[in-house]
Enzyme design. Structure first.
Site, PDB file in Angstrom:
ATOM      1  N   HIS A  59       0.842  -1.199   0.000  1.00  0.00           N
ATOM      2  CA  HIS A  59       0.000   0.000   0.000  1.00  0.00           C
ATOM      3  C   HIS A  59       0.870   1.240   0.000  1.00  0.00           C
ATOM      4  O   HIS A  59       1.964   1.242   0.543  1.00  0.00           O
ATOM      5  CB  HIS A  59      -0.942   0.018   1.209  1.00  0.00           C
ATOM      6  CG  HIS A  59      -0.235  -0.104   2.528  1.00  0.00           C
ATOM      7  ND1 HIS A  59       0.153  -1.319   3.039  1.00  0.00           N
ATOM      8  CD2 HIS A  59       0.164   0.820   3.418  1.00  0.00           C
ATOM      9  CE1 HIS A  59       0.754  -1.135   4.196  1.00  0.00           C
ATOM     10  NE2 HIS A  59       0.787   0.163   4.455  1.00  0.00           N
ATOM     11  N   HIS A  82       0.832   5.258   1.174  1.00  0.00           N
ATOM     12  CA  HIS A  82       0.183   6.279   1.994  1.00  0.00           C
ATOM     13  C   HIS A  82       0.193   7.600   1.228  1.00  0.00           C
ATOM     14  O   HIS A  82       1.227   8.003   0.685  1.00  0.00           O
ATOM     15  CB  HIS A  82       0.956   6.516   3.291  1.00  0.00           C
ATOM     16  CG  HIS A  82       0.984   5.347   4.224  1.00  0.00           C
ATOM     17  ND1 HIS A  82       0.190   5.267   5.344  1.00  0.00           N
ATOM     18  CD2 HIS A  82       1.723   4.206   4.217  1.00  0.00           C
ATOM     19  CE1 HIS A  82       0.443   4.139   5.988  1.00  0.00           C
ATOM     20  NE2 HIS A  82       1.377   3.469   5.331  1.00  0.00           N
TER      21      HIS A  82
HETATM   22  P1  AMP Z   1       1.965   0.452   7.390  1.00  0.00           P
HETATM   23  O1  AMP Z   1       2.650   0.844   8.664  1.00  0.00           O
HETATM   24  O2  AMP Z   1       2.545   1.128   6.192  1.00  0.00           O
HETATM   25  O3  AMP Z   1       1.830  -1.057   7.231  1.00  0.00           O
HETATM   26  O4  AMP Z   1       0.537   1.093   7.511  1.00  0.00           O
HETATM   27  C1  AMP Z   1      -0.633   0.393   7.755  1.00  0.00           C
HETATM   28  C2  AMP Z   1      -1.717   1.420   7.849  1.00  0.00           C
HETATM   29  O5  AMP Z   1      -2.953   0.767   7.725  1.00  0.00           O
HETATM   30  C3  AMP Z   1      -1.739   2.193   9.181  1.00  0.00           C
HETATM   31  O6  AMP Z   1      -1.600   3.583   8.897  1.00  0.00           O
HETATM   32  C4  AMP Z   1      -3.116   1.864   9.758  1.00  0.00           C
HETATM   33  O7  AMP Z   1      -3.725   2.949  10.414  1.00  0.00           O
HETATM   34  C5  AMP Z   1      -3.897   1.440   8.526  1.00  0.00           C
HETATM   35  N1  AMP Z   1      -4.980   0.502   8.765  1.00  0.00           N
HETATM   36  C6  AMP Z   1      -4.940  -0.662   9.438  1.00  0.00           C
HETATM   37  N2  AMP Z   1      -6.135  -1.273   9.418  1.00  0.00           N
HETATM   38  C7  AMP Z   1      -6.962  -0.477   8.694  1.00  0.00           C
HETATM   39  C8  AMP Z   1      -8.331  -0.549   8.308  1.00  0.00           C
HETATM   40  N3  AMP Z   1      -9.114  -1.584   8.676  1.00  0.00           N
HETATM   41  N4  AMP Z   1      -8.851   0.455   7.570  1.00  0.00           N
HETATM   42  C9  AMP Z   1      -8.074   1.499   7.207  1.00  0.00           C
HETATM   43  N5  AMP Z   1      -6.786   1.631   7.533  1.00  0.00           N
HETATM   44  C10 AMP Z   1      -6.224   0.654   8.271  1.00  0.00           C
END
Ligand code: AMP
Ligand code: ZN
Length: 142
Positions: free
Chosen positions: A101, A103
């Protein structure tokens, strides 16, 4: 294509809710549940790939193609003056959800967010040696 224990695959399949902002056949974008700033959006390929290193080129291309229009929309909707695009790869880089993903983080002048701080190399030789090490790894294919 999907993994049963992956939270983003569950979102793609509709088993978990999300605040969707953009969707194509291959890509989905939705609000991050814990935003760094309001309007923080995640853009994901619908297919499960662990992170940047596992993304087939075509999938990565379609993901990347979404970043500019969705990023511009995030800026317009939030009135942001700038945008950070960040992809965390592996736990050491802060990756928590192991479904690739990007950001999109809207930025405002003086918002105080500090993503990183830089320090110069000790000297020109250290920079040269590092560049040579990376060039060699690129030549080896890793
Ligand atoms: P990363 O640290 O790059 O793996 O970021 C994962 C991101 O996913 C974090 O910013 C979380 O807040 C976000 N996240 C986790 N679960 C969900 C969800 N169910 N819906 C939306 N965002 C999520
Ligand atoms: Zn997944």
């Amino acid at each position: 294509m999907h993994q049963d224990d992956c939270v983003f695959c569950k979102i793609v399949k509709g088993e978990l809710p999300c605040a969707r902002v953009f969707e194509t056949d291959d890509v989905l974008a939705f609000l991050d549940i814990a935003p760094v700033a309001p309007g923080h959006v995640l853009v994901i390929p619908k297919a499960h790939h662990r992170n940047l290193f596992d993304l087939p080129e075509a999938v990565g291309g379609r993901l990347f193609a979404a970043l500019s229009p969705v990023g511009a929309a995030v800026m317009a909707a939030t009135g942001a003056a700038g945008l950070n695009v960040q992809i965390n790869n592996n736990a050491a880089a802060g990756q928590v959800v192991f479904h690739a993903h990007a950001h999109l983080i809207p930025r405002h002048e003086g918002d105080g967010l500090r993503l990183w701080s830089g320090r110069p190399y000790a000297d020109a030789a250290a920079a040269q040696a590092m560049a040579e090490a990376v060039r060699a790894a690129v030549a080896r294919g890793r």
